[in-house]
Design a protein around this motif. Structure first.
Motif, mmCIF file in Angstrom:
data_model
loop_
_atom_site.group_PDB
_atom_site.id
_atom_site.type_symbol
_atom_site.label_atom_id
_atom_site.label_comp_id
_atom_site.label_asym_id
_atom_site.label_seq_id
_atom_site.Cartn_x
_atom_site.Cartn_y
_atom_site.Cartn_z
ATOM 1 N N THR A 44 -12.514 3.181 -11.099
ATOM 2 C CA THR A 44 -11.607 3.838 -10.160
ATOM 3 C C THR A 44 -10.677 2.837 -9.511
ATOM 4 O OG1 THR A 44 -13.188 3.634 -8.353
ATOM 5 C CG2 THR A 44 -13.306 5.626 -9.675
ATOM 6 N N GLY A 45 -9.562 3.340 -9.019
ATOM 7 C CA GLY A 45 -8.535 2.434 -8.505
ATOM 8 C C GLY A 45 -7.522 2.207 -9.606
ATOM 9 N N SER A 46 -6.290 2.067 -9.242
ATOM 10 C CA SER A 46 -5.219 2.027 -10.240
ATOM 11 C C SER A 46 -5.045 0.680 -10.910
ATOM 12 C CB SER A 46 -3.896 2.432 -9.564
ATOM 13 O OG SER A 46 -3.620 1.520 -8.513
ATOM 14 N N THR A 47 -5.797 -0.326 -10.492
ATOM 15 C CA THR A 47 -5.476 -1.671 -10.979
ATOM 16 C C THR A 47 -6.563 -2.292 -11.831
ATOM 17 O OG1 THR A 47 -6.389 -2.636 -8.961
ATOM 18 C CG2 THR A 47 -4.042 -2.112 -8.958
ATOM 19 N N GLY A 48 -7.656 -1.566 -12.062
ATOM 20 C CA GLY A 48 -8.733 -2.134 -12.869
ATOM 21 C C GLY A 48 -8.511 -1.873 -14.346
ATOM 22 N N GLN A 49 -8.924 -2.823 -15.188
ATOM 23 C CA GLN A 49 -8.802 -2.635 -16.624
ATOM 24 C C GLN A 49 -9.801 -3.525 -17.344
ATOM 25 O OE1 GLN A 49 -4.669 -3.835 -16.943
ATOM 26 N NE2 GLN A 49 -5.260 -5.752 -17.909
ATOM 27 N N THR A 50 -10.199 -3.081 -18.528
ATOM 28 C CA THR A 50 -11.093 -3.899 -19.347
ATOM 29 C C THR A 50 -10.262 -4.871 -20.155
ATOM 30 O OG1 THR A 50 -11.026 -2.278 -21.125
ATOM 31 C CG2 THR A 50 -12.811 -2.067 -19.499
ATOM 32 N N ALA A 51 -10.853 -6.012 -20.448
ATOM 33 C CA ALA A 51 -10.182 -7.037 -21.237
ATOM 34 C C ALA A 51 -11.220 -7.681 -22.137
ATOM 35 C CB ALA A 51 -9.528 -8.077 -20.335
ATOM 36 N N GLU A 52 -10.746 -8.460 -23.072
ATOM 37 C CA GLU A 52 -11.669 -9.102 -24.012
ATOM 38 C C GLU A 52 -12.664 -10.002 -23.291
ATOM 39 O OE1 GLU A 52 -11.479 -11.959 -27.985
ATOM 40 O OE2 GLU A 52 -9.662 -11.042 -27.192
ATOM 41 N N ALA A 53 -12.217 -10.666 -22.228
ATOM 42 C CA ALA A 53 -13.099 -11.571 -21.496
ATOM 43 C C ALA A 53 -13.993 -10.837 -20.505
ATOM 44 C CB ALA A 53 -12.268 -12.610 -20.759
ATOM 45 N N GLY A 54 -13.685 -9.574 -20.176
ATOM 46 C CA GLY A 54 -14.484 -8.843 -19.204
ATOM 47 C C GLY A 54 -13.654 -7.809 -18.482
ATOM 48 N N LEU A 55 -13.702 -7.846 -17.158
ATOM 49 C CA LEU A 55 -12.981 -6.887 -16.340
ATOM 50 C C LEU A 55 -11.929 -7.612 -15.514
ATOM 51 C CD1 LEU A 55 -16.015 -4.815 -14.999
ATOM 52 C CD2 LEU A 55 -14.527 -4.234 -16.925
ATOM 53 N N GLU A 56 -10.753 -7.047 -15.442
ATOM 54 C CA GLU A 56 -9.671 -7.633 -14.662
ATOM 55 C C GLU A 56 -9.209 -6.634 -13.609
ATOM 56 O OE1 GLU A 56 -6.548 -8.837 -17.237
ATOM 57 O OE2 GLU A 56 -7.627 -10.580 -18.030
ATOM 58 N N PHE A 57 -8.934 -7.147 -12.416
ATOM 59 C CA PHE A 57 -8.434 -6.308 -11.334
ATOM 60 C C PHE A 57 -7.191 -6.961 -10.750
ATOM 61 C CE2 PHE A 57 -12.981 -5.647 -11.636
ATOM 62 C CZ PHE A 57 -13.083 -4.267 -11.634
ATOM 63 N N LYS A 58 -6.169 -6.158 -10.564
ATOM 64 C CA LYS A 58 -4.919 -6.652 -9.996
ATOM 65 C C LYS A 58 -4.597 -5.834 -8.743
ATOM 66 C CE LYS A 58 -3.100 -8.049 -14.498
ATOM 67 N NZ LYS A 58 -2.008 -7.884 -15.492
ATOM 68 N N ASN A 59 -4.043 -6.515 -7.772
ATOM 69 C CA ASN A 59 -3.676 -5.843 -6.518
ATOM 70 C C ASN A 59 -4.860 -5.087 -5.913
ATOM 71 O OD1 ASN A 59 -0.972 -6.709 -6.883
ATOM 72 N ND2 ASN A 59 -0.634 -4.982 -8.277
ATOM 73 N N LEU A 60 -5.953 -5.803 -5.735
ATOM 74 C CA LEU A 60 -7.164 -5.191 -5.188
ATOM 75 C C LEU A 60 -6.915 -4.577 -3.821
ATOM 76 C CD1 LEU A 60 -9.819 -7.882 -6.110
ATOM 77 C CD2 LEU A 60 -9.912 -5.496 -6.788
ATOM 78 N N GLU A 61 -7.528 -3.425 -3.607
ATOM 79 C CA GLU A 61 -7.491 -2.777 -2.300
ATOM 80 C C GLU A 61 -8.901 -2.816 -1.742
ATOM 81 O OE1 GLU A 61 -5.719 1.097 -2.487
ATOM 82 O OE2 GLU A 61 -4.549 0.536 -4.244
ATOM 83 N N ASN A 62 -9.047 -3.294 -0.531
ATOM 84 C CA ASN A 62 -10.365 -3.460 0.070
ATOM 85 C C ASN A 62 -11.173 -2.167 0.046
ATOM 86 O OD1 ASN A 62 -11.314 -5.994 0.974
ATOM 87 N ND2 ASN A 62 -9.599 -6.090 2.420
ATOM 88 N N GLY A 63 -12.289 -2.186 -0.683
ATOM 89 C CA GLY A 63 -13.221 -1.066 -0.700
ATOM 90 C C GLY A 63 -12.802 0.104 -1.562
ATOM 91 N N ASN A 64 -11.613 0.072 -2.146
ATOM 92 C CA ASN A 64 -11.133 1.215 -2.925
ATOM 93 C C ASN A 64 -11.257 1.007 -4.431
ATOM 94 O OD1 ASN A 64 -10.400 2.675 -0.633
ATOM 95 N ND2 ASN A 64 -8.428 1.618 -0.507
ATOM 96 N N GLN A 65 -11.824 -0.140 -4.824
ATOM 97 C CA GLN A 65 -11.967 -0.443 -6.240
ATOM 98 C C GLN A 65 -13.442 -0.340 -6.603
ATOM 99 O OE1 GLN A 65 -8.882 -1.632 -7.856
ATOM 100 N NE2 GLN A 65 -10.038 -0.673 -9.510
#
Length: 858
Positions: free
Chosen positions: A635-656
């Motif tokens: 959940t959250g608009s900035t999370g995504q899976t990647a070959e190395a694992g999980l990447e999150f951009k523009n994290l929002e406190n508590g909303n990811q």
């Protein structure tokens, strides 16, 4: 008699008035003896109070000054003492109970500030021909400088405030009168009180001495320099009982030097000096702050006037300008800032040498008062007010911490003080008014400094420190006095609780550590990275619980670990005892132990190897297994899976958040491996179904989140909530299982080789061990440290290590009577140096006295 009483009253006031100011300032922020909120802000809560509690045990004969079993499973306590607990005031803690540590901290803090007033007044009285009220006013201004107030929670730094005037006084006596007793004693006191601050003072004293030597045009200066160096070296050698062990400890820990990342210091600005000289100028103690240099407006007026007073020789004024410039260069340029602080950038509490500025300002004010020109000082006061006005208005909000109220209060006090100075201060009314106004100003500033600390760090509730204490004490396992007690509190009050409650723990937070040991523990799944100031227990496996002999877990919810059985409830805590805790001494094959090398990347492999070593088995690949997990939600608009694992951009406190599905095989202890590779994540909350099972800071604890022990194959739904800002990257989460049957078999095998009758003293280990051959050794799960000495059957043996992790003692075939003791490396030689240095000093002083010279004690 009357004269003596009158003189004594001035000394008493120099001690009492700073204390009174600080008591009022603290009280205005709700801090006083027995208050609902304690003085223990910031590091005082985690470190200072717990270290004081441990030193109380030393004073009462329960623990050793050389070694402590509770600090990180065992630590060179003398090294910790030399940084945190030195000084003539600290022993006052022995008068308090452990439940009164907060009050002890309060008393010691204000007592040190009072001593700063007393020592500076003594210095001013004997070195400057100014009026008593002027000496008193300068002394209380110095004692209540912003540096000391803001850093009061770092109680070990306050000692320098009362020692520095004595050292400078000693230097002045040496240059002017060739008297060196006070210099010798005060420098010795500084070294044995705090070696870290002593470095900064030593650098300053070197510059100060050369400045005085040049400006006073001392005859035969080369001889004077040689003698001065000799006195300082003599005093340094005399402190060998502390300094030599400290130097050897530092060289072993090999803390990396900091590197420059630019030319200028962070957030330094054009108007830093005038702005931070204003009343209530508090910009924090964490990151991007500026030096605390406020020492009272009256001191500032006279100190600045000094440089414009033509009655003072130009070369002397230039000399002091150069001295101040050496400090200013540190405030603005990274190279000099690092140099002042021993080429180690502080993580927080920056510019730790800025107290030197405050001292020099007091000194300059005293020189100015000797040749006082009222009109000049009044003009300077007006100019200072104008500069502060321009700095505040014209800085375009660079100094966001300065409000209109800071400016107004500063200008009002400047106006009143300038008017009083301009009046000539010939009447008692004017003098009394100036003293009272200045004291009011200092009190207001002190209150605002403490308010800043309260806003930034919070003064914690006294109940937070004391309320759980009874339940923790009652929940600790009952053991004999000659046995080690190792406990982990999953919901501890602070990371240094073990020192207060007398139990060994992996949790330890200190600037003084056994760094090689903590680096090794980091390779075993405990979290201790970077400079290794922090070591934490959280999020590791059962294997380390057993190897380290962790007997008990305390927690606010039931502990779901294989082999841990709930014993009782103690207050809010569940008390669970570890049925598989091994003894702290186990016989192993010596060559295998000596050749063991820990992998830098395989925590679980390292644990497996250690378990096989103590169990005398080959390494099994079936102990730990790794399984992929299914990512069911992100959940959250900035999370995504990647070959190395999980990447999150523009994290929002508590909303990811992310959701996982895992299947745990039967008879397994399960862990979720969640490793943060990079990014700014401050909190992770982990839920098993709807149950919150972990809430932690990934920067402080390990990666193996305990999911529980499972007797049957079980499907779990895991949800994870992230709090942070910016970007972050995690390795792909995996399920780690520990095979309980294989683990139990290994533990049973290891128990056969336990040394069951070892007795542990304050810094000793004794016992009898029987072996079948001479190729075995006793592995002690205590930190490897060169301070350990061992004898087998009365003969000295070389103590070895398991890859700088644990202590290893070679054994003979048959019966082995073991005797071990801990002596900090360099202590014996250092003690002899101290005995020789001090005895020779006393001998020379007595000889000089009987040679018809005054006893040169200053």
């Amino acid at each position: 008699m009357v004269k003596k009483l009158k003189n004594g009253s001035w000394y008493l006031m120099s001690f009492i008035l700073p204390i009174t100011i600080v008591i009022i300032a603290y009280a205005s922020n709700g801090i006083y003896w027995g208050s609902a909120h304690s003085i223990l802000a910031s590091g005082a809560f985690t470190q200072g109070a717990n270290f004081l509690a441990s030193f109380r045990e030393v004073l009462h004969g329960k623990n050793s000054l050389w070694f402590n079993w509770q600090a990180g499973f065992g630590l060179n306590y003398l090294a910790l003492y030399s940084y945190y607990l030195g000084g003539i005031v600290t022993p006052l803690v022995g008068l308090f109970s452990k439940n009164q540590i907060s009050n002890a901290f309060y008393v010691i803090t204000i007592f040190k500030i009072g001593l700063a007033g007393l020592s500076s007044f003594s210095y001013l009285k004997y070195q400057f021909k100014i009026k008593r009220y002027q000496q008193l006013l300068l002394a209380i201004s110095y004692a209540t400088m912003s540096f000391g107030l803001v850093n009061a929670e770092q109680i070990m730094w306050l000692d320098v405030l009362y020692i520095l005037p004595l050292i400078v006084w000693g230097v002045d006596q040496w240059i002017e009168q060739q008297r060196w007793g006070l210099l010798f004693i005060s420098w010795f006191l500084m070294l044995v009180t705090n070696f870290y601050i002593a470095f900064m003072v030593g650098l300053f004293i070197g510059i100060y001495y050369l400045m005085k030597l040049i400006t006073l045009k001392v005859q035969q200066w080369w001889i004077n320099i040689g003698q001065f160096i000799g006195i300082m070296l003599w005093s340094t050698i005399s402190s060998g009982v502390i300094i030599l062990p400290v130097i050897l400890s530092l060289s072993r820990n090999k803390m990396p030097l900091s590197s420059m990342n630019g030319i200028f210091t962070d957030r330094s600005g054009l108007w830093d000096l005038p702005v931070k000289s204003m009343i209530g100028a508090y910009d924090g103690t964490k990151f991007g702050t500026t030096p605390y240099i406020y020492v009272g407006l009256i001191v500032l007026i006279y100190a600045v006037s000094y440089f414009f007073n033509r009655q003072i020789a130009r070369c002397v004024r230039v000399g002091y300008a150069v001295l101040l410039l050496s400090l200013i260069s540190g405030f603005y340029l990274q190279f000099f800032n690092l140099t002042w602080q021993g080429w180690h950038f502080p993580a927080m509490f920056l510019y730790r040498y800025s107290f030197l500025w405050s001292f020099v300002m007091m000194q300059l004010a005293a020189y100015e008062l000797e040749v006082m020109v009222s009109r000049l000082e009044a003009k300077i006061g007006i100019i200072l007010g104008s500069v502060m006005l321009v700095a505040t208005v014209g800085s375009f909000n660079h100094y966001h911490f300065i409000s209109i109220w800071n400016l107004v209060a500063t200008l009002l006090f400047l106006i009143v003080e300038v008017l009083l100075i301009f009046s000539g201060l010939n009447k008692k009314v004017a003098i009394g008014s100036l003293v009272l106004v200045s004291i009011l100003e200092l009190t207001i500033n002190a209150g605002l400094m403490f308010k800043g600390v309260a806003t930034e760090w919070h003064y914690p509730s006294a109940s937070l420190f004391n309320e759980p204490a009874k339940a923790i004490k009652e929940g600790l396992p009952k053991i004999r006095n000659d046995r080690l007690r190792r406990v982990e509190n999953l919901d501890s009050i602070s990371r240094d609780d073990g020192l207060r409650f007398n139990y060994g723990s992996a949790n330890f937070f200190s600037s003084v550590t056994n760094r090689p040991f903590e680096q090794s523990l980091n390779q075993l799944g405990f979290r201790s990275t970077g400079s290794n100031l922090n070591m934490t227990y959280g999020n590791n496996t059962l294997v380390m619980d057993s190897i380290l002999g962790i007997q008990t877990n305390l927690a606010l919810q039931p502990v779901d670990k294989y082999g841990f059985q709930m014993a009782t409830r103690s207050g809010k805590f569940y008390v669970s005892n570890n049925q598989n805790a091994l003894k702290n001494g186990i016989v192993v094959e010596q060559k295998l132990a000596e050749n063991k090398k820990l992998s830098k990347t395989d925590n679980l492999g390292n644990q497996n190897q250690l378990l096989s070593l103590v169990a005398h088995t080959s390494v099994t690949k079936r102990l730990f297994k790794s399984f992929p997990v299914q990512l069911t939600g992100l959940t959250g608009s900035t999370g995504q899976t990647a070959e190395a694992g999980l990447e999150f951009k523009n994290l929002e406190n508590g909303n990811q958040s992310l959701k996982l599905s895992v299947t745990v095989p039967k008879n397994q202890q399960a862990y979720l491996s969640l490793f943060k590779m990079q990014g700014n994540i401050s909190q992770i909350s982990v839920y098993k179904g709807k149950q919150l099972i972990e809430n932690y800071n990934p920067n402080l604890v390990g990666q193996y989140i305990n999911l529980g022990s499972f007797k049957q194959r079980t499907n779990l739904n895991i949800s994870i909530r992230l709090s942070g800002t910016g970007t972050a990257q995690f390795a792909r989460p995996t399920l780690i299982t520990l095979n309980e049957k294989i683990f139990q078999r290994q533990i049973e095998l290891a128990r056969k080789y336990q040394a069951t009758n070892l007795k542990y003293g304050k810094r000793t280990i004794k016992g009898n061990i029987t072996t079948n051959n001479d190729k075995q050794a006793l592995l002690l799960t205590i930190p490897a440290d060169p301070g350990w000495e061992a004898k087998i059957n009365g003969k000295q043996v070389a103590v070895k290590t398991v890859d700088n992790l644990f202590t290893l003692v070679p054994l003979n075939s048959g019966k082995n009577q073991l005797t071990m003791k801990y002596v900090p490396t360099g202590l014996v030689i250092g003690a002899w140096l101290t005995i020789l240095g001090l005895s020779s000093f006393i001998f020379v002083q007595i000889w000089r006295r009987y040679d018809n010279e005054d006893l040169d004690l200053g």
